[in-house]
Design a protein around this motif. Structure first.
Motif, short mmCIF file in Angstrom:
data_model
loop_
_atom_site.label_atom_id
_atom_site.label_comp_id
_atom_site.label_asym_id
_atom_site.label_seq_id
_atom_site.Cartn_x
_atom_site.Cartn_y
_atom_site.Cartn_z
N LEU A 1 65.30 50.78 38.64
CA LEU A 1 63.91 50.73 38.19
C LEU A 1 63.36 49.31 38.30
CD1 LEU A 1 62.29 53.09 37.22
CD2 LEU A 1 62.64 52.36 34.89
N GLY A 2 64.19 48.35 37.92
CA GLY A 2 63.76 46.95 38.02
C GLY A 2 63.48 46.57 39.46
N GLY A 3 64.35 47.04 40.35
CA GLY A 3 64.13 46.74 41.76
C GLY A 3 62.85 47.35 42.28
N ILE A 4 62.57 48.58 41.83
CA ILE A 4 61.33 49.24 42.26
C ILE A 4 60.12 48.43 41.81
CG2 ILE A 4 59.89 51.27 41.89
CD1 ILE A 4 62.43 52.92 41.71
N PHE A 5 60.11 48.06 40.54
CA PHE A 5 58.97 47.30 40.03
C PHE A 5 58.84 45.96 40.72
CE2 PHE A 5 57.76 50.45 37.39
CZ PHE A 5 58.52 50.68 36.26
N PHE A 6 59.99 45.35 40.96
CA PHE A 6 59.95 44.04 41.60
C PHE A 6 59.28 44.13 42.97
CE2 PHE A 6 61.13 39.81 42.66
CZ PHE A 6 61.52 39.84 43.99
N PHE A 7 59.72 45.13 43.75
CA PHE A 7 59.17 45.22 45.10
C PHE A 7 57.73 45.71 45.09
CE2 PHE A 7 62.26 43.69 47.84
CZ PHE A 7 63.50 43.96 47.30
N LEU A 8 57.37 46.53 44.09
CA LEU A 8 55.96 46.89 43.97
C LEU A 8 55.13 45.65 43.69
CD1 LEU A 8 55.97 50.21 41.92
CD2 LEU A 8 55.21 49.87 44.25
N GLY A 9 55.63 44.80 42.78
CA GLY A 9 54.91 43.57 42.48
C GLY A 9 54.80 42.67 43.69
N PHE A 10 55.89 42.56 44.40
CA PHE A 10 55.88 41.72 45.60
C PHE A 10 54.88 42.24 46.62
CE2 PHE A 10 57.41 38.75 48.52
CZ PHE A 10 57.63 39.36 49.74
N THR A 11 54.84 43.56 46.75
CA THR A 11 53.85 44.14 47.68
C THR A 11 52.43 43.84 47.21
OG1 THR A 11 55.43 45.92 48.06
CG2 THR A 11 53.18 46.29 48.80
N GLY A 12 52.23 43.91 45.89
CA GLY A 12 50.91 43.58 45.38
C GLY A 12 50.50 42.17 45.72
N LEU A 13 51.47 41.25 45.58
CA LEU A 13 51.19 39.86 45.93
C LEU A 13 50.83 39.72 47.40
CD1 LEU A 13 53.91 37.78 44.08
CD2 LEU A 13 51.45 37.68 43.76
N LEU A 14 51.56 40.43 48.21
CA LEU A 14 51.29 40.39 49.66
C LEU A 14 49.88 40.87 49.95
CD1 LEU A 14 54.39 41.72 51.63
CD2 LEU A 14 53.36 39.46 51.72
N VAL A 15 49.51 41.98 49.30
CA VAL A 15 48.19 42.55 49.56
C VAL A 15 47.10 41.57 49.12
CG1 VAL A 15 46.64 44.38 48.80
CG2 VAL A 15 48.96 44.94 49.45
N TRP A 16 47.29 40.96 47.98
CA TRP A 16 46.31 40.00 47.45
C TRP A 16 46.19 38.80 48.38
CZ3 TRP A 16 47.55 35.12 45.06
CH2 TRP A 16 46.45 34.50 44.47
N TRP A 17 47.28 38.29 48.84
CA TRP A 17 47.27 37.15 49.74
C TRP A 17 46.58 37.51 51.04
CZ3 TRP A 17 49.85 37.14 54.49
CH2 TRP A 17 49.84 35.92 55.16
N GLN A 18 46.86 38.73 51.50
CA GLN A 18 46.24 39.22 52.71
C GLN A 18 44.71 39.19 52.58
OE1 GLN A 18 47.38 43.18 53.59
NE2 GLN A 18 48.29 42.67 55.54
N ARG A 19 44.26 39.60 51.38
CA ARG A 19 42.82 39.73 51.18
C ARG A 19 42.12 38.39 51.40
NH1 ARG A 19 38.51 39.61 51.34
NH2 ARG A 19 36.81 40.44 50.09
N PHE A 20 42.71 37.31 50.91
CA PHE A 20 41.95 36.06 51.05
C PHE A 20 42.47 35.17 52.16
CE2 PHE A 20 44.65 32.70 49.47
CZ PHE A 20 45.50 33.29 48.56
N SER A 21 43.61 35.49 52.75
CA SER A 21 44.10 34.62 53.81
C SER A 21 44.07 35.24 55.18
CB SER A 21 45.56 34.23 53.53
OG SER A 21 45.59 33.10 52.75
#
Lengths: 167, 141
Positions: A103-123
């Protein structure tokens, strides 16, 4: 478990480019051609005991086992059990905490994906087309109302043409 | 030659041991239109005589026990007593304790079966000097 030491082999080349075999690391390999020990709830008595190679003390205990069991202490009885079996039934049925890792791994990678998406949006993404600017949208909306877009049930029915405001 | 591989019960799948009167134990039997169906007493007697063989060997004990645990029932105390005495003849205390663990696991959610079995087996356990898993402290993980 019945283990046999097998040799992992490495291959090398001779000067005349033929293969030779180097014998290197010792590796513990299960010999599956002989009966194996296993921990299974549905097989209480496996084919072989867990400990095959008995030390001197263990051999003495095994000799004592041939006499009356009432003369054995609790520790000796437990030792005899552990010689034959690796895990008790409760130990076999015990769960692991692996689900927390998963479960921790799932949340971690979901969070990481969220960061990627956010970075994508402005970069990564460029500017939004000019047709989405507020001024353009305003003029566009006015034009749609003037054209009476979807006048029966849709867009234009939401505009009050007398009061010149949204209903 | 030792007894041929244990013949699986003709009557097939059974539910709980019948020894407690308050359990309505439906006898789910195979629907043969031919052949006599084995009664519970015959089943028990067959297994008691299997384990009571004086010169039973270790393989037969293991095979018998593993097969018995494979059935959908908790064995009667008299079958277990015969099995424990077979362990004694084979000088195998570990297996005796393992058998007790196995039948406790077989009872599943019905937690009153195992204490009943121990109660019925208590004279045999005392006579042979077999400690229960609880007495050895291995009933908790």
């Amino acid at each position: 478990m019945l283990n046999q030491r097998a040799r992992a082999v490495k291959y090398g080349r001779r000067a005349n480019n033929s293969f030779i075999v180097f014998r290197c690391a010792d590796v513990d390999v299960l010999d599956c051609s002989v009966p194996q020990y296993n921990n299974r709830l549905d097989t209480p008595l496996p084919d072989v005991p867990f400990v095959r190679n008995l030390g001197a003390d263990q051999k003495k205990l095994k000799e004592k086992e041939k006499g009356a069991w009432t003369s054995l202490s609790k520790e000796e009885k437990l030792a005899l059990y552990r010689l034959s079996f690796e895990l008790t039934y409760p130990e076999m049925k015990r769960g692991s905490g692996e689900w927390k890792t998963v479960l921790g791994g799932i949340f971690f990678f979901l969070g990481f994906t969220g960061l990627l998406v956010w970075w994508q949006r402005f970069s990564v993404f460029g500017d939004v087309p000019h047709t989405l600017s507020p001024e353009w949208v305003e003029q566009q909306t006015q034009r749609m109302l003037d054209m009476r877009v979807n006048p029966v049930h849709g867009f234009s029915t939401k505009w009050d043409y007398e009061k010149k405001q949204w209903k | 030659m030792f007894r041929a591989a244990v013949r699986l019960s003709v009557s097939g799948v059974r539910s709980l041991t019948r020894s407690r009167p308050q359990y309505a134990a439906p006898l789910a039997a195979r629907c043969y239109s031919h052949g006599k169906q084995e009664t519970d007493e015959e089943f028990d007697a067959r297994w008691v005589s299997y384990f009571s063989k004086p010169d039973i060997d270790a393989w037969e004990l293991r095979k018998g026990m593993n097969t018995l645990i494979g059935y959908d029932l908790v064995p009667e105390p008299k079958i277990l007593e015969a099995a424990l005495r077979a362990c004694r003849r084979l000088n195998d205390l570990g297996s005796a304790i393992r058998i007790l663990e196995a039948v406790k696991d077989k009872a599943g959610p019905h937690k009153e079966i195992y204490p009943y079995l121990i109660q019925e087996l208590r004279p045999t356990l005392n006579e042979l000097g077999i400690s229960t898993p609880e007495e050895l402290g291995i009933d908790k993980a």
